[in-house]
Design a protein around this motif. Structure first.
Motif, short mmCIF file in Angstrom:
data_model
loop_
_atom_site.label_atom_id
_atom_site.label_comp_id
_atom_site.label_asym_id
_atom_site.label_seq_id
_atom_site.Cartn_x
_atom_site.Cartn_y
_atom_site.Cartn_z
N UNK A 112 4.10 13.88 10.92
CA UNK A 112 5.15 13.36 10.05
C UNK A 112 5.03 11.84 10.12
N UNK A 113 4.48 11.23 9.07
CA UNK A 113 4.23 9.79 9.10
C UNK A 113 5.49 9.00 9.44
N UNK A 158 7.05 16.55 6.53
CA UNK A 158 5.94 17.24 7.18
C UNK A 158 4.66 17.22 6.34
N UNK A 159 3.58 16.92 7.01
CA UNK A 159 2.22 17.06 6.48
C UNK A 159 1.67 18.31 7.15
N UNK A 160 1.29 19.31 6.37
CA UNK A 160 0.82 20.57 6.94
C UNK A 160 -0.56 20.94 6.40
N UNK A 172 6.15 18.42 -1.18
CA UNK A 172 6.55 17.03 -0.97
C UNK A 172 5.29 16.19 -0.94
N UNK A 173 5.37 14.98 -1.47
CA UNK A 173 4.18 14.13 -1.60
C UNK A 173 4.31 12.89 -0.73
N UNK A 185 -2.14 9.63 -2.79
CA UNK A 185 -1.01 10.49 -2.41
C UNK A 185 -1.48 11.88 -1.98
N UNK A 186 -0.81 12.43 -0.99
CA UNK A 186 -1.13 13.75 -0.44
C UNK A 186 0.07 14.65 -0.63
#
Length: 235
Positions: A112-113, A158-160, A172-173, A185-186
């Motif tokens: 989570x950045x 969250x980045x998953x 979510x981006x 963007x991810x």
């Protein structure tokens, strides 16, 4: 006696408030026709008798380990039709070293950045970023997210890592940032469902604490997701 049985399994890292967050949903489950059993260890998954009578498994266990017998019991229960549901690290960062678990859930938290370096204060809010949960086209028609518009949160984003067996209802981006190593963007899934054998899996990545889970949109999605995942109908 109610018509269905829910098993809540909670524990692991205390920062995700596993007791407080799961307690939020006990009254809802009981009103929805469930007898609720609460356990503080994943070893209950290894109890074949308990799992055979369970229609819905709600898990909030972060950064823990699971035995071979317990993961087999969990997978066997879902294969046979029990629902498996949860939110945030309690489901997508539960047993990160167990590949059988990761395959069942279909996603694993990796990051989570945080805020920009000049905004870091060394407290629990350093990774609380404003972001949007975007409902997908599939989500606009799905019973879990139907009628919910894109909405904003300020919490961990969250980045998953994930696979394409998931039916993604919301995303979510993460924007490209000059202070971060990625260059475009991810987009990560934020809410998804998954069919596994005769069972259903529901995941929502928002849910760091009780404050996030009290957000009207998040709470509605989680409550609907619990009912969607469960085997059978309440009377």
């Amino acid at each position: 006696m109610n018509s269905r049985r829910a098993l809540i399994v909670r524990g692991g890292w205390a920062g995700h408030q596993p007791v407080e967050t799961t307690d939020l949903f006990v009254p809802f489950l009981e009103r929805s026709g469930f007898d609720v059993r609460i356990e503080d260890s994943s070893e209950t998954y290894a109890d074949a008798a308990v799992m055979a009578e369970t229609d819905l498994i709600v898990q909030s266990v972060t950064m823990a380990e699971i035995s071979a017998a317990a993961i087999k019991g969990l997978r066997d229960a879902v294969l046979a039709g029990a629902g498996f549901a949860g939110w945030h690290g309690g489901i997508v960062d539960a047993y990160r070293a167990n590949s059988d678990y990761l395959q069942l859930v279909g996603g694993q938290f990796v990051k989570h950045p945080a805020k920009a370096q000049e905004l870091i204060r060394g407290d629990g809010a350093d990774s609380f970023l404003p972001h949007t949960i975007d409902i997908t086209e599939l989500g606009r028609d799905h019973e879990i997210t139907r009628g919910i518009s894109d909405f904003a949160l300020t919490t961990e984003q969250y980045w998953v890592l994930h696979d394409d067996l998931n039916d993604v209802l919301a995303t979510t981006t993460h924007p490209a940032r000059a202070d971060q190593p990625w260059h475009r963007p991810i987009t990560s899934p934020a809410v998804w469902t998954r069919s596994w054998g005769a069972g259903r899996v529901f995941v929502a990545t928002p849910g760091h604490d009780t404050g996030v889970l009290r957000d009207a949109n998040v709470r509605t999605i989680v409550e609907r997701g619990l009912l969607w995942a469960s085997r059978g109908e309440a009377v």
